[in-house]
Each structure stands twice: as C-alpha cells, then as structure tokens.
Motif scaffolding. Structure first.
Motif, mmCIF file in Angstrom:
data_model
loop_
_atom_site.group_PDB
_atom_site.id
_atom_site.type_symbol
_atom_site.label_atom_id
_atom_site.label_comp_id
_atom_site.label_asym_id
_atom_site.label_seq_id
_atom_site.Cartn_x
_atom_site.Cartn_y
_atom_site.Cartn_z
ATOM 1 N N THR A 1 0.831 -1.211 0.000
ATOM 2 C CA THR A 1 0.000 0.000 0.000
ATOM 3 C C THR A 1 0.865 1.262 0.000
ATOM 4 O O THR A 1 0.547 2.228 -0.693
ATOM 5 N N ASP A 2 1.975 1.242 0.737
ATOM 6 C CA ASP A 2 2.872 2.400 0.639
ATOM 7 C C ASP A 2 3.418 2.548 -0.777
ATOM 8 O O ASP A 2 3.771 3.650 -1.204
ATOM 9 N N ARG A 3 3.493 1.436 -1.492
ATOM 10 C CA ARG A 3 3.965 1.530 -2.883
ATOM 11 C C ARG A 3 2.922 2.229 -3.763
ATOM 12 O O ARG A 3 3.260 2.921 -4.717
ATOM 13 N N ASP A 4 1.626 2.054 -3.440
ATOM 14 C CA ASP A 4 0.623 2.879 -4.135
ATOM 15 C C ASP A 4 0.896 4.341 -3.806
ATOM 16 O O ASP A 4 0.832 5.211 -4.682
ATOM 17 N N GLY A 5 1.231 4.598 -2.530
ATOM 18 C CA GLY A 5 1.583 5.966 -2.137
ATOM 19 C C GLY A 5 2.700 6.505 -3.024
ATOM 20 O O GLY A 5 2.634 7.632 -3.521
ATOM 21 N N LYS A 6 3.719 5.677 -3.228
ATOM 22 C CA LYS A 6 4.840 6.108 -4.085
ATOM 23 C C LYS A 6 4.334 6.486 -5.486
ATOM 24 O O LYS A 6 4.683 7.548 -6.015
ATOM 25 N N MET A 7 3.494 5.622 -6.084
ATOM 26 C CA MET A 7 3.044 5.878 -7.463
ATOM 27 C C MET A 7 2.188 7.143 -7.525
ATOM 28 O O MET A 7 2.351 7.985 -8.409
ATOM 29 N N GLN A 8 1.261 7.271 -6.557
ATOM 30 C CA GLN A 8 0.362 8.430 -6.571
ATOM 31 C C GLN A 8 1.141 9.720 -6.317
ATOM 32 O O GLN A 8 0.872 10.755 -6.935
ATOM 33 N N LEU A 9 2.125 9.646 -5.406
ATOM 34 C CA LEU A 9 2.925 10.848 -5.130
ATOM 35 C C LEU A 9 3.768 11.228 -6.341
ATOM 36 O O LEU A 9 3.942 12.412 -6.648
ATOM 37 N N HIS A 10 4.289 10.217 -7.028
ATOM 38 C CA HIS A 10 5.023 10.522 -8.261
ATOM 39 C C HIS A 10 4.104 11.237 -9.254
ATOM 40 O O HIS A 10 4.498 12.237 -9.871
ATOM 41 N N ALA A 11 2.877 10.708 -9.411
ATOM 42 C CA ALA A 11 1.946 11.299 -10.387
ATOM 43 C C ALA A 11 1.612 12.738 -9.981
ATOM 44 O O ALA A 11 1.553 13.643 -10.821
ATOM 45 N N LEU A 12 1.425 12.964 -8.679
ATOM 46 C CA LEU A 12 1.101 14.325 -8.208
ATOM 47 C C LEU A 12 2.329 15.238 -8.238
ATOM 48 O O LEU A 12 2.200 16.459 -8.357
ATOM 49 N N SER A 13 3.518 14.643 -8.140
ATOM 50 C CA SER A 13 4.727 15.484 -8.148
ATOM 51 C C SER A 13 4.960 16.093 -9.533
ATOM 52 O O SER A 13 5.766 16.991 -9.692
ATOM 53 N N GLN A 14 4.232 15.583 -10.543
ATOM 54 C CA GLN A 14 4.334 16.164 -11.881
ATOM 55 C C GLN A 14 3.385 17.360 -12.035
ATOM 56 O O GLN A 14 3.363 18.022 -13.076
ATOM 57 N N SER A 15 2.595 17.616 -11.015
ATOM 58 C CA SER A 15 1.495 18.583 -11.126
ATOM 59 C C SER A 15 1.940 19.972 -11.594
ATOM 60 O O SER A 15 3.018 20.472 -11.217
ATOM 61 N N GLY A 16 1.063 20.621 -12.363
ATOM 62 C CA GLY A 16 1.294 22.003 -12.767
ATOM 63 C C GLY A 16 1.172 22.955 -11.581
ATOM 64 O O GLY A 16 1.678 24.080 -11.619
ATOM 65 N N PHE A 17 0.490 22.523 -10.529
ATOM 66 C CA PHE A 17 0.389 23.337 -9.311
ATOM 67 C C PHE A 17 1.676 23.108 -8.520
ATOM 68 O O PHE A 17 1.842 22.079 -7.862
#
Ligand code: BYC
Length: 483
Positions: free
Chosen positions: A215-231
């Motif tokens: 589950t923390d690995r889902d955290g890793k993937m989601q955080l990576h996706a959000l770290s690309q954010s334009g915000f």
C-alpha cells in the motif's frame, strides 16, 4: 536555484515555506495544531507516547543530510512543512497547459478538482497511523518497534504537508477540510476514511509489513503522479514526501524478507523439504510460505482498488487540467497530451476478461496501476523470491491476477481465482479459503505475536536485519522502555 532550501527550525512548526512572514497562515496552522495533537494522542500509537524513540526528523530539503537522528518522545516530534527546492522557471509538463509556467496559485477553474486530490491524499496519511496504532504492544524487537513509529510519525508529517496546502491555498474550505481530516476515522461506520483499503484493519506484524510493501507503494506511485502537477506547491510537497516514502517500503520489503528468511532457515534445520507442509512448518513457530502468499494476495488486491476504475473520466480530467500526471511523466517520450493515443486495458466483455485498446486519457488509472504492478513484481523477485531460491525451496511468491478479489472497477462484479479464471459465486465461496487468509491462518499468526523487548533480541519468527538504523549496532536500545 532555490528560494527556500534553509529550514526554519526555531519556531513551533519547522518549515521552509516562510511561515514567519505569513501570519495568517501561521495562525491557521497554530489553531489546527492542538486538535492534531489530540488526534495523535487519541488515535496514534497506543501505549508508547511517553517513551523515548530513536527517530529520524527531516531538518533540510537537500538530498545530502536531510535528516537527523535522535531520541524523542513522539508527541514532541517536530512535524514540519517541507517542500523540495523550487525548480527555477519550471514549466508545466503535460495536459492542456503543457509549456505554460507552473502555477504558484490555484487556478480558479480547477479549484474543486485540486482540493479533492489533496484531500484524498491527505486522508490516507492519518488513516494508516490509525490502522497501525495497536501494533506497538506486539513488536518482534525494539528495532521493529522503532521502525513502526518512524513510519507513523512520517505519515503524520505527510498529513501536515497536505494540511499546509489546504490552509494556505484554499481559504475557509481548506480549513474545514483540514478539520475533517482529523475527524474521520479508519473503519468507523459513520465517518470512515475515504478510500477502501484505509478502512481495513492491520491486525498483526505480517499485515503491517505487507501493507508497507504493497500500500505504501501505491503511495509512491500516486505521489510521483502528483509530483508532476502544474500546481507547483503540490509538486514540491510530493517530491519531498517521496524521500521519506522510500524507507516505508524498505520496512515492508525487508520485514517480509526477514520473515521468509527465518521460515526457510527453520525448515532447513528441521529437514522439511516441502514448504507446503503447513502443519509441520507451523509447529516450528514460524510462518509458512503458503500463508504469506495468501497475505500477499489480500494486500495486493486491496491496494489495486486504490487506483480507481480502469476507465475514469476523473483521471482524464485531472490529466487534461495538468493537475495529475503519469508515473515519471517527464521521462516519457510522447506528446504529453494523449489526444490521439490508446492504451491496452483489461475489460469484462460478454462474461470474459479481454484486453482492448481504450483512449489513453481515460485509461490513466490503468496505466499507473500497470506501472505499480511492474514495480511490485520486480521487488518481489529481487527480495523475497531470491531468499526462497537461495534456501533451495521450490516455491515462489506470485502476484495474483488483477481480477482477483476486487471491489472497485471492472472486476468488482465478478469472482476470479488468482490466475484470473472466473468463478461462480458458489465456487468462490468453496475455494476462497485457499486464496485468502482464513480465521485459522489469522489466529495462528496472532499466536506468534508476542512482544520482544530485550535489546538485540528478535521474535523466533523473524530474522534480525542485516544492519541497524543510522549505523547503530544490533543491540542498540532503539526505544527506551524503562522510565
Ligand atoms: N475507495 O474515476 P474513479 C498513500 C471513488 S496511498 C473508495 O474510478 P479516480 C499512503 C472516487 O473517489 C495514495 N472510493 O477513480 C499509503 C470517485 O468518487 P467521486 C493516496 C473510491 O477518481 C500508505 C469514484 O469512486 N493518494 O499515500 O480516477 C500509507 C469514481 O472514481 C476508490 C491518492 O490516491 C476506493 N478505492 O481515482 C499512507 C492520490 N477508488 O469523486 C499513505 C489522490 C475510487 O466520483 N487520489 N473511488 O465522488 C486520486 O488520484 C484519485 O482520487 C484515486 C481515484 C486514484 C484515488
């Protein structure tokens, strides 16, 4: 390069976001702080609040020397607000706004969508602390007890990270959301956490290690996706959170690895060649490999649900709006807008599971899930299966099929075995116990959960780690239980 690499460590809230120069925000956070501490005492680790724990605290955002180690009582932990250094002239890398300067303020048209993403991310952090709060009383060693608390305080810091964004950029709604993050409760019937897996229990240490692996690995993937954010503030926040996340996955990876190592050694010593001879293996006081496979089946399938539906307009909208990208978006070689692309998706058609091409924009959850599966599967091969192979046993931990045991998305409506063969309801009921942990399996694991609190000692069902934390020796007193 950076506007704020120096962390102000003197005030009540360590930060590199210039809190001193922003009295309105500081007051809002200071008002939230007492409620947060009440939550931590009430729903955080049970029974160890006054003990000194050897914890890592983030004190810088530079890759070198970003953390310091020392003994601290958990309620006195310095939960700070830390953003990765700003990238000068950063441009948005994907979606409709590709090529525009990254936003330093919330774009009005995307306010609700952005708030929702931040709230969902924020909600998982305290949820995991709540799920793990009873584990301290059965820790297999002081080393593991300390790792549990390290994970807990850092997940709680991740809550601070999201609350900062809400309070700074979303005005009154943000303050209300920040309060609600403290009032929902994992598993509560009336006010549950937002995502399914965060309302499950974490009853034992094998579950804890599986959770931190999967589950923390889902955290890793989601955080990576959000770290690309334009915000940009979201991007920088997530980039720094990823630094801490790596240790959490290490705890899971090495924790399960050490259990496997101990089981294999015990089987060898007892002359057991067949790892599926469950009763003989259990009689040695170690966890049998088939039960570990069942636990992996459970945690993997619960975690897949966290990626949402295979076909999702929410995901397409967030990408189009340049708010949530793909895993390693900046390393992908395409137009980063996906207007004419397709992506292969597993779907349920006429009662069969088939692969078909879907619009790539709608299939972004699926793509992230595929990246996740590749990441998890390679870690299982490199760590767990290598330990089993080295010990000479003919057994491999395998990830079940994505259709197995699902509650969200395409396969929620059907039953499937771990190979992806569809099963009728009756057959599922009959065979379920072969795939997922049974009450008997859980009771056996529970019977092993006895606390080990002597310095340098480990429970009989888990091998010691290869190295201590922060270069400390094996018999280091990671948690001072006396006094
Ligand atoms: N449970 O379009 P859909 C971590 C809802 S873990 C309940 O299919 P979407 C951590 C969904 O909200 C990472 N509800 O999905 C790990 C939507 O409802 P609304 C956490 C669910 O929106 C360990 C509806 O179903 N971060 O950090 O594309 C320890 C249709 O949704 C679930 C994030 O997840 C579910 N499992 O994707 C500590 C990142 N799945 O809005 C921490 C932020 C879906 O129509 N979140 N629904 O009312 C997101 O990007 C997305 O919200 C999701 C869902 C990926 C979660």
């Amino acid at each position: 390069m950076s506007d704020a690499t120096t962390v102000d460590y003197d005030g009540m809230i360590p930060n590199n976001v210039g809190l001193n120069a922003d009295p309105r925000l500081r007051r809002a956070l200071e008002r939230w702080h007492p409620g947060y501490l009440d939550w931590w005492r009430d729903r955080g680790p049970e029974g160890f609040q006054e003990k000194l724990v050897y914890l890592r605290t983030a004190v810088s955002v530079e890759p070198e020397g970003w953390a310091k180690f020392g003994f601290v009582r958990m309620p006195e932990y310095r939960w700070g607000i830390l953003l990765a250094p700003a990238v000068e002239d950063r441009k948005i890398g994907f979606g409709t706004h590709k090529g525009e300067p990254a936003w330093q303020e919330v774009p009005g048209e995307y306010r609700a969508m952005l708030r929702r993403l931040i709230v969902v991310q924020g909600d998982t952090e305290p949820a995991s602390v709540e799920q793990q709060r009873h584990l301290g009383s059965t820790a297999p060693s002081l080393y593991d007890l300390r790792n549990l608390f390290q994970v807990n305080v850092e997940e709680a810091r991740h809550l601070w990270a999201m609350v900062y964004l809400l309070q700074k950029y979303f005005g009154r709604d943000g303050r209300e959301e920040a309060e609600e993050l403290l009032s929902r409760r994992s598993g509560d019937r009336d006010s549950p956490r937002l995502l399914g897996a965060f309302n499950e229990t974490t009853p034992d240490w094998l579950s804890f290690f599986m959770f931190t692996f999967f589950t923390d690995r889902d955290g890793k993937m989601q955080l990576h996706a959000l770290s690309q954010s334009g915000f940009d503030p979201l991007s920088r926040t997530c980039r720094f959170m990823l630094t801490e996340e790596a240790h959490h996955m290490f705890v899971g990876q090495s924790g399960v690895g050490r259990i496997i190592e101990r089981s294999c050694a015990a089987m060898r010593e007892a002359g057991i060649d067949d790892p599926t001879d469950i009763q003989r293996v259990r009689a040695l006081g170690v966890v049998d490999l088939p039960t570990m496979q069942k636990k992996a089946n459970l945690h993997f399938s619960l975690t897949l649900d966290l990626f949402g539906s295979e076909i999702s307009t929410n995901a397409a909208n967030a990408f189009n709006a340049s708010l949530k990208g793909r895993y390693l978006e900046d390393q992908i070689d395409d137009d980063h807008q996906l207007l004419n692309n397709t992506y292969p998706v597993l779907r349920l058609k006429d009662g069969r599971i088939v692969k078909e091409d879907a619009a790539a924009l709608s299939a972004l959850n699926m793509r992230l899930r595929d990246d996740y599966i590749a990441d998890a599967s390679s870690a299982i091969e490199r760590w767990w299966n290598r330990i089993i192979a080295r010990a000479g046993f003919d057994f491999r931990i395998k990830l079940p099929h994505v259709a197995f045991n699902r509650r969200i998305g395409e396969f929620a409506a059907i039953h499937a075995d771990p190979h992806g063969n569809m099963l009728g309801a009756e057959e599922w009921r009959r065979r379920r116990d072969a795939f997922l942990p049974t009450t008997e399996d859980n009771l056996f694991i529970e019977s092993l959960m006895r606390p080990v609190t002597e310095r340098g000692d480990f429970a009989s069902w888990i091998a010691p780690p290869r190295a201590g934390i922060d270069g400390m020796p094996g018999n280091f007193e990671y948690v001072k239980l006396a006094g």
